[in-house]
Design a protein around this motif. Structure first.
Motif, mmCIF file in Angstrom:
data_model
loop_
_atom_site.group_PDB
_atom_site.id
_atom_site.type_symbol
_atom_site.label_atom_id
_atom_site.label_comp_id
_atom_site.label_asym_id
_atom_site.label_seq_id
_atom_site.Cartn_x
_atom_site.Cartn_y
_atom_site.Cartn_z
ATOM 1 N N LEU A 1 -62.696 15.922 -60.766
ATOM 2 C CA LEU A 1 -63.399 15.478 -59.830
ATOM 3 C C LEU A 1 -63.283 16.010 -58.546
ATOM 4 N N PHE A 2 -64.053 15.506 -57.553
ATOM 5 C CA PHE A 2 -63.920 15.870 -56.306
ATOM 6 C C PHE A 2 -62.455 15.421 -55.683
ATOM 7 N N GLY A 3 -62.209 14.335 -55.915
ATOM 8 C CA GLY A 3 -60.910 13.683 -55.147
ATOM 9 C C GLY A 3 -59.665 13.402 -55.960
ATOM 10 N N ASN A 4 -59.596 14.065 -57.210
ATOM 11 C CA ASN A 4 -58.473 13.512 -57.812
ATOM 12 C C ASN A 4 -57.886 14.719 -58.784
ATOM 13 N N ALA A 5 -57.950 16.004 -58.082
ATOM 14 C CA ALA A 5 -57.059 17.043 -58.876
ATOM 15 C C ALA A 5 -55.755 17.091 -58.867
ATOM 16 N N PRO A 6 -54.909 16.421 -57.791
ATOM 17 C CA PRO A 6 -53.536 16.184 -57.662
ATOM 18 C C PRO A 6 -53.118 14.980 -58.821
ATOM 19 N N ALA A 7 -53.945 14.048 -59.027
ATOM 20 C CA ALA A 7 -53.701 13.228 -60.205
ATOM 21 C C ALA A 7 -53.867 13.617 -61.296
ATOM 22 N N VAL A 8 -55.080 14.206 -61.477
ATOM 23 C CA VAL A 8 -55.191 14.927 -63.148
ATOM 24 C C VAL A 8 -54.152 15.993 -63.187
ATOM 25 N N ALA B 1 -49.056 17.672 -66.548
ATOM 26 C CA ALA B 1 -47.685 17.966 -66.215
ATOM 27 C C ALA B 1 -46.727 16.830 -66.936
ATOM 28 N N ALA B 2 -47.312 15.707 -66.993
ATOM 29 C CA ALA B 2 -46.685 14.580 -67.808
ATOM 30 C C ALA B 2 -46.920 14.566 -69.127
ATOM 31 N N GLY B 3 -48.215 15.011 -69.500
ATOM 32 C CA GLY B 3 -48.539 15.290 -71.047
ATOM 33 C C GLY B 3 -47.805 16.366 -71.511
ATOM 34 N N LEU B 4 -47.397 17.447 -70.898
ATOM 35 C CA LEU B 4 -46.693 18.628 -71.395
ATOM 36 C C LEU B 4 -45.352 18.583 -71.464
ATOM 37 N N ARG B 5 -44.860 17.597 -70.615
ATOM 38 C CA ARG B 5 -43.434 17.305 -70.749
ATOM 39 C C ARG B 5 -43.256 16.420 -72.046
ATOM 40 N N ALA B 6 -44.196 15.419 -72.167
ATOM 41 C CA ALA B 6 -44.052 14.646 -73.272
ATOM 42 C C ALA B 6 -44.160 15.147 -74.746
ATOM 43 N N THR B 7 -44.908 16.392 -74.743
ATOM 44 C CA THR B 7 -45.054 17.081 -76.025
ATOM 45 C C THR B 7 -43.878 18.164 -75.848
ATOM 46 N N GLY B 8 -43.028 18.319 -74.906
ATOM 47 C CA GLY B 8 -42.012 19.332 -75.206
ATOM 48 C C GLY B 8 -42.345 20.742 -74.541
ATOM 49 N N LYS B 9 -43.390 20.914 -73.802
ATOM 50 C CA LYS B 9 -43.904 22.162 -73.343
ATOM 51 C C LYS B 9 -43.167 22.026 -72.012
ATOM 52 N N GLN B 10 -42.034 22.211 -71.738
ATOM 53 C CA GLN B 10 -41.348 22.340 -70.543
ATOM 54 C C GLN B 10 -41.536 23.563 -69.755
ATOM 55 N N SER C 1 -50.871 12.857 -51.463
ATOM 56 C CA SER C 1 -49.923 12.226 -51.038
ATOM 57 C C SER C 1 -48.984 11.527 -52.068
ATOM 58 N N GLY C 2 -49.672 10.937 -52.862
ATOM 59 C CA GLY C 2 -49.192 10.206 -54.110
ATOM 60 C C GLY C 2 -48.460 11.235 -54.884
ATOM 61 N N MET C 3 -48.947 12.289 -55.112
ATOM 62 C CA MET C 3 -48.194 13.420 -55.886
ATOM 63 C C MET C 3 -47.091 13.875 -55.182
ATOM 64 N N PHE C 4 -47.100 13.831 -53.845
ATOM 65 C CA PHE C 4 -45.841 14.626 -53.107
ATOM 66 C C PHE C 4 -44.940 13.373 -53.138
ATOM 67 N N GLU C 5 -45.246 12.087 -53.099
ATOM 68 C CA GLU C 5 -44.397 10.775 -53.047
ATOM 69 C C GLU C 5 -43.438 10.611 -54.280
ATOM 70 N N ARG C 6 -44.147 11.112 -55.437
ATOM 71 C CA ARG C 6 -43.488 11.039 -56.446
ATOM 72 C C ARG C 6 -42.894 12.098 -56.931
ATOM 73 N N ASN C 7 -43.213 13.113 -56.257
ATOM 74 C CA ASN C 7 -42.516 14.556 -56.443
ATOM 75 C C ASN C 7 -42.510 15.062 -57.775
ATOM 76 N N ASP C 8 -44.061 15.058 -58.044
ATOM 77 C CA ASP C 8 -44.535 15.523 -59.257
ATOM 78 C C ASP C 8 -44.344 16.891 -59.408
ATOM 79 N N ASP C 9 -44.095 17.529 -60.687
ATOM 80 C CA ASP C 9 -43.892 18.964 -60.845
ATOM 81 C C ASP C 9 -45.267 19.777 -60.934
ATOM 82 N N VAL C 10 -45.747 19.903 -59.911
ATOM 83 C CA VAL C 10 -46.993 20.350 -59.644
ATOM 84 C C VAL C 10 -47.104 21.308 -58.338
ATOM 85 N N LEU C 11 -47.756 22.585 -58.591
ATOM 86 C CA LEU C 11 -47.973 23.465 -57.151
ATOM 87 C C LEU C 11 -49.529 23.061 -56.680
#
Length: 333
Positions: A98-105, A110-119, A141-151
């Protein structure tokens, strides 16, 4: 600086030619086997800076990740012109959000890949300034605050171009849009509004923040590759001129982006953990007016009455950037 300076002797220092370079020093765009992440058939306008930026960024990211990458794309110009159902111009693993949730998606991917071992599969979130600076700002901002592994990559063309050139939080002062008309005592977009998202990202003290433009391919590619070599939240803010929204000639897209940096109006720098670590110095300083005059969104500053008061305020903004980031300081090797 991210990229090692290279002298292109055959055509001058501004070129991106590669004939005299060793293969390992050549740009991703010069490689015969490049990813062509955004290929032919899309509906972008002639001279679209966003199409250039997306191709440059994702081709470099594909090279850095060995092709093991997933891209999450916010709604906006880039998504609309590249994926008119049932067609697509993408040659990467690509997901529309959606327009406003690309960082959350992207965080979920990234979490799904990590959970399935695709590091080893990396995640890139991308969108325009509307999706990044405004509608998706909380998710970013939430993505930054959590330091999620996303560019996260913002292609900044200074407005909501896909829906008719409305003002966004990245629209510069005095610029004309459909919602900031060139009328009244203070024509164009108001001074003092908007958000400096690179500096906001720095305030989160994430691993990496950088700015770049489509006028300096090698610098942009080097920053993408550096970011892809890191983990945690990373942010890249890319200036991408829009001929339609800016009222500029299609042939001037790269020229305008270069003038934005050479005037100091758009500072190009890198930061790590909240601290500036390098800047792209100005090589041939020009007045802001040279940048403004090529864009019809600023035409009201020059005719029918020249508005030196407004031009001077824009020049003062560029001067402040030059002083803040040390853009005129000599760079020592």
């Amino acid at each position: 600086m991210s990229a090692t300076p290279v002298k292109f002797y055959q055509v001058g220092s501004f070129a991106v030619g590669n004939r005299l370079l060793d293969p390992e020093l050549r740009s991703a765009q010069s490689e015969q086997g490049r990813a062509n992440s955004l290929t032919s058939g899309h509906r972008a306008c002639q001279g679209c800076g966003e199409a250039l930026g997306a191709r440059y960024v994702l081709d470099a990211a594909m090279r850095a990740s060995g092709g093991r990458m997933v891209t999450v794309n916010a709604t906006g110009c880039l998504e609309v012109f590249s994926t008119p159902f049932p067609e697509t111009s993408w040659r990467v693993a690509w997901l529309h959000s959606l327009f406003g949730n690309a960082p959350a998606v992207a965080t979920g991917v990234a979490a799904g890949l990590r959970a399935t071992g695709k590091q080893d599969v990396r995640v890139v979130a991308q969108g325009g300034d509307g999706a990044t600076v405004d509608i998706g700002f909380a998710c970013l901002s939430g993505m930054f605050e959590r330091n999620d592994d996303v560019l996260a990559v913002c292609y900044d063309n200074g407005g909501y171009m896909n829906t008719g050139v409305q003002r966004s939080g990245a629209t510069p002062p005095a610029a004309r849009t459909m919602t900031t008309q060139a009328v009244g005592e203070h024509p164009g977009n108001a001074f003092g509004q908007g958000k400096d998202v690179p500096r906001i990202a720095m305030a989160h003290e994430i691993p990496y923040v950088a700015t770049a433009t489509v006028a300096d391919l090698r610098d942009l590619e080097a920053k993408v590759e550096k970011a892809m070599g890191m983990h945690g939240a990373r942010y890249l803010h890319v200036l991408v001129p829009c001929p339609l929204g800016w009222g500029s000639a299609a042939k001037d897209t790269v020229r305008i982006a270069r003038l934005a940096t050479e005037s100091g109006y758009f500072p190009v720098f890198e930061a790590e953990r909240g601290e500036v670590t390098s800047v792209r110095p100005i090589r041939h300083r020009v007045p802001v007016e040279e940048y403004l005059v090529l864009q019809n969104r600023y035409a009201h500053l020059f005719s029918p009455v020249r508005r030196d008061d407004v031009i001077d305020r824009l020049q003062a903004m560029a001067d402040r950037n030059i002083a803040r980031y040390g853009l005129l300081e000599e760079v020592h090797s």
